[in-house]
Design a protein around this motif. Structure first.
Motif, PDB file in Angstrom:
ATOM      1  N   GLU A 167       0.864  -1.179   0.000  1.00 16.89           N
ATOM      2  CA  GLU A 167       0.000   0.000   0.000  1.00 16.89           C
ATOM      3  C   GLU A 167       0.905   1.235   0.000  1.00 16.89           C
ATOM      4  O   GLU A 167       1.163   1.830   1.042  1.00 16.89           O
ATOM      5  CB  GLU A 167      -0.923   0.004   1.221  1.00 16.89           C
ATOM      6  CG  GLU A 167      -1.960   1.105   1.204  1.00 16.89           C
ATOM      7  CD  GLU A 167      -2.729   1.223   2.510  1.00 16.89           C
ATOM      8  OE1 GLU A 167      -3.646   2.051   2.569  1.00 16.89           O
ATOM      9  OE2 GLU A 167      -2.409   0.510   3.490  1.00 16.89           O
ATOM     10  N   PRO A 168       1.397   1.633  -1.165  1.00 19.40           N
ATOM     11  CA  PRO A 168       2.387   2.714  -1.202  1.00 19.40           C
ATOM     12  C   PRO A 168       1.848   4.079  -0.819  1.00 19.40           C
ATOM     13  O   PRO A 168       2.628   4.963  -0.473  1.00 19.40           O
ATOM     14  CB  PRO A 168       2.882   2.692  -2.653  1.00 19.40           C
ATOM     15  CG  PRO A 168       1.828   1.987  -3.418  1.00 19.40           C
ATOM     16  CD  PRO A 168       1.195   1.014  -2.485  1.00 19.40           C
ATOM     17  N   ASP A 169       0.529   4.269  -0.890  1.00 20.43           N
ATOM     18  CA  ASP A 169      -0.056   5.569  -0.557  1.00 20.43           C
ATOM     19  C   ASP A 169      -1.209   5.389   0.420  1.00 20.43           C
ATOM     20  O   ASP A 169      -2.347   5.142   0.030  1.00 20.43           O
ATOM     21  CB  ASP A 169      -0.535   6.279  -1.824  1.00 20.43           C
ATOM     22  CG  ASP A 169      -1.127   7.657  -1.533  1.00 20.43           C
ATOM     23  OD1 ASP A 169      -0.974   8.140  -0.388  1.00 20.43           O
ATOM     24  OD2 ASP A 169      -1.733   8.237  -2.449  1.00 20.43           O
ATOM     25  N   LYS A 170      -0.925   5.534   1.709  1.00 18.29           N
ATOM     26  CA  LYS A 170      -1.955   5.337   2.727  1.00 18.29           C
ATOM     27  C   LYS A 170      -2.931   6.511   2.806  1.00 18.29           C
ATOM     28  O   LYS A 170      -3.893   6.463   3.559  1.00 18.29           O
ATOM     29  CB  LYS A 170      -1.317   5.042   4.087  1.00 18.29           C
ATOM     30  CG  LYS A 170      -0.717   3.639   4.135  1.00 18.29           C
ATOM     31  CD  LYS A 170      -0.260   3.237   5.515  1.00 18.29           C
ATOM     32  CE  LYS A 170       0.200   1.786   5.538  1.00 18.29           C
ATOM     33  NZ  LYS A 170      -0.890   0.820   5.326  1.00 18.29           N
ATOM     34  N   PRO A 175      -6.340  -0.388  -1.369  1.00 13.59           N
ATOM     35  CA  PRO A 175      -6.644  -1.480  -0.441  1.00 13.59           C
ATOM     36  C   PRO A 175      -5.623  -1.533   0.693  1.00 13.59           C
ATOM     37  O   PRO A 175      -4.433  -1.303   0.484  1.00 13.59           O
ATOM     38  CB  PRO A 175      -6.555  -2.725  -1.338  1.00 13.59           C
ATOM     39  CG  PRO A 175      -6.848  -2.225  -2.706  1.00 13.59           C
ATOM     40  CD  PRO A 175      -6.245  -0.848  -2.768  1.00 13.59           C
ATOM     41  N   ALA A 176      -6.111  -1.819   1.889  1.00 12.91           N
ATOM     42  CA  ALA A 176      -5.244  -1.815   3.061  1.00 12.91           C
ATOM     43  C   ALA A 176      -4.138  -2.835   2.914  1.00 12.91           C
ATOM     44  O   ALA A 176      -4.341  -3.953   2.435  1.00 12.91           O
ATOM     45  CB  ALA A 176      -6.059  -2.098   4.316  1.00 12.91           C
ATOM     46  N   GLY A 316      -6.661 -11.603   8.949  1.00 14.48           N
ATOM     47  CA  GLY A 316      -5.254 -11.666   8.626  1.00 14.48           C
ATOM     48  C   GLY A 316      -4.898 -11.176   7.247  1.00 14.48           C
ATOM     49  O   GLY A 316      -3.751 -11.293   6.824  1.00 14.48           O
ATOM     50  N   ARG A 317      -5.872 -10.613   6.523  1.00 15.40           N
ATOM     51  CA  ARG A 317      -5.592 -10.108   5.187  1.00 15.40           C
ATOM     52  C   ARG A 317      -6.128  -8.672   5.067  1.00 15.40           C
ATOM     53  O   ARG A 317      -7.013  -8.261   5.806  1.00 15.40           O
ATOM     54  CB  ARG A 317      -6.246 -10.997   4.116  1.00 15.40           C
ATOM     55  CG  ARG A 317      -5.613 -12.376   4.041  1.00 15.40           C
ATOM     56  CD  ARG A 317      -4.176 -12.277   3.495  1.00 15.40           C
ATOM     57  NE  ARG A 317      -3.511 -13.575   3.502  1.00 15.40           N
ATOM     58  CZ  ARG A 317      -2.689 -13.976   4.465  1.00 15.40           C
ATOM     59  NH1 ARG A 317      -2.458 -13.197   5.496  1.00 15.40           N
ATOM     60  NH2 ARG A 317      -2.104 -15.150   4.401  1.00 15.40           N
ATOM     61  N   GLY A 318      -5.600  -7.944   4.121  1.00 10.52           N
ATOM     62  CA  GLY A 318      -6.042  -6.570   3.948  1.00 10.52           C
ATOM     63  C   GLY A 318      -7.481  -6.512   3.474  1.00 10.52           C
ATOM     64  O   GLY A 318      -7.835  -7.127   2.465  1.00 10.52           O
TER      65      GLY A 318
END
Length: 497
Positions: A167-170, A175-176, A316-318
């Motif tokens: 996730e390069p741009d929070k 997507p998380a 446990g997943r985005g």
């Protein structure tokens, strides 16, 4: 000339003050309980640490609180121009679209993601993405991401190895997943909202700043707010806006007779409006998972202490938003808080529950406005909150054994297989290690206490504009959201709403 008092020069109050004083037909008086001359002790703006966050620091309010049964805690909030943006970690991450949906349901379309996106862009000067459809390049708050060095790279590699997306741009509604944390740090300096918003406008003739002045309560004429009482005398105005933070604004409302009828009457406070102030606040419980480094880990040349975070759901997943945050501390927390630590000191990953179900309560102990309120978080009472925190802690333990991160981690410091494999044992461990992110919201929520423009229901001339009014805590740290609140309410006021 409309006279407006703004109580509190923190994240929201600084933004609101600057925007209101853009109007030459409005006289704005900003009242700040702490120092407000724009001069800061060096440790407060040094982004390599968070020494101002230590309870008892002269630039803070310190509140005694109860996180859970048998778990007392000291909560530090900023008491200086810039408020808690002066003492926090410099994390500047936007709320998510899902947060805006909740806020818009309560406060109307001005709080929707699409309505607020132009304001988000206007707030920031993003050094990484510049001016785009999602980002701004000319706002007052500098925003950038940080390298984080070997440790951040190892954390990112471990997260992707375990199947979490990048996730390069929070701040970009991706997507998380795992990625760098946006911050309001520039050149190693924590650019608080005092520097970003107030210093450029300090010389305005329609702006008066009163520092080291504590507001006790609202002054009333019937059901209308006509000013404030302070420790150095009264100040009159046509309208009062409380921006003293989720604790401070709620305390002023309650002391002024805006709150639940029965407890206020019991304290002998005349009730102006029977409203549920402080009855169901929200915050992010967090727990630091400590681990032992394998030898000395070289520090990054970049001083930002929290360079990377993983957001994921309890499975446990985005997910779309990620209701768990695993935040890497690039340096030992002892070093960040005190300025020193042993070279082989434990490191930490901070596990935060970003969408808690549990709610706390803030209430008055006394009618005396100088008495600190009672703050009960009631963390861990909801089974689903315990379930999700366990999930985050177990994922953290797995990450610390994975790939390059496993190569620099010699093991967990005080969390063993016995706790990790048993829900009951892990619950006991969580209770003993429980903390809070101090991200309190919803002490005066939209729809219940204020309307969508921040106006307090049942009275006139009084608004609230800080995280008090958010009906839920955002699924990311709320410093940026607090600035947004100040901007949104200022626009409503200037539009005559």
């Amino acid at each position: 000339m409309t006279r407006t008092i703004v109580v509190g020069g923190g994240a929201a109050g600084s933004a609101l003050t600057a925007r209101l004083s853009d109007d030459p037909d409005r006289e704005v008086t900003l009242i700040e309980a702490g120092r407000a001359d724009g001069v800061y002790p060096p440790e407060l703006l040094d982004a390599s640490g968070i020494r101002g966050a230590m309870p008892g620091h002269p630039a803070t309010w310190t509140y005694e609180a109860l996180l859970a049964r048998g778990r007392p805690y000291a909560v530090a909030r900023g008491r200086i121009l810039g408020g808690s943006t002066t003492i926090n970690g410099g994390y500047f991450v936007r709320a998510r679209r899902g947060d805006h949906d909740i806020w818009a349901d309560a406060g109307g379309p001005r709080w929707s993601y699409d309505a607020c996106l132009p304001i988000w862009r206007a707030i920031e000067a993003d050094a990484d993405f510049g001016a785009t459809a999602l980002h701004g390049a000319a706002g007052p708050v500098p925003v950038r991401r940080h390298d984080g060095g070997l440790l951040a790279a190892a954390f990112t590699e471990a997260a992707t190895a375990r199947g979490h997306p990048l996730e390069p741009d929070k701040n970009g509604e991706q997507p998380a997943g795992v990625g760098p944390v946006p911050s309001n740090v520039r050149g190693g300096v924590r650019v608080n909202t005092g520097l970003a918003y107030i210093e450029p406008v300090r010389g305005r003739t329609n702006l008066r700043i009163l520092g080291s002045t504590t507001v006790a309560r609202i002054r009333w004429r019937g059901a209308r707010a006509v000013g404030v009482e302070t420790d150095v005398g009264g100040v009159d105005a046509d309208e009062v806006v409380l921006c003293a933070g989720a604790i401070g604004s709620a305390r002023i409302l309650l002391s002024s007779g805006v709150g639940p009828q029965r407890p206020l009457s019991t304290l002998g406070i005349a009730v102006r409006a029977d409203l549920p102030v402080g009855t169901a606040f929200a915050d992010h419980p967090d727990i630091a998972v400590a681990w032992r480094p394998r030898g000395v880990i070289p520090d990054s040349a970049d001083p930002f202490p929290f360079p990377v975070a993983l957001h994921l759901d309890a499975a446990g997943r985005g997910g779309a938003d990620g209701d768990l945050e695993l935040l890497l501390a690039a340096r030992p927390l002892d070093q960040l808080l005190t300025g020193s630590a042993a070279p082989d000191a434990d490191r930490q990953v901070i596990v935060g529950l970003q969408a808690p179900r549990g709610r706390g309560e803030l209430s008055l102990r006394s009618a005396d406005p100088t008495t600190s309120p009672r703050v009960a978080y009631r963390y861990l009472e909801e089974a689903s909150d315990r379930d999700r925190l366990r999930s985050g802690i177990r994922e953290t333990a797995a990450l610390l054994q994975t790939g390059a991160l496993g190569e620099v981690c010699a093991g967990l410091s005080d969390l063993g297989d016995a706790q990790l494999q048993s829900d009951g044992a892990l619950d006991d461990w969580m209770h003993a290690h429980l903390g809070t992110a101090i991200h309190m919201c919803a002490t005066a929520p939209i729809g219940d206490v204020v309307d969508g423009a921040g106006r307090v229901l049942g009275v006139e001339g009084l608004r609230v504009a800080d995280t008090s009014i958010l009906p839920s805590v955002p699924s990311r740290g709320p410093a940026a959201s607090a600035v947004l609140v100040g901007e949104v309410v200022a626009r409503a006021m200037r539009a005559g709403d």
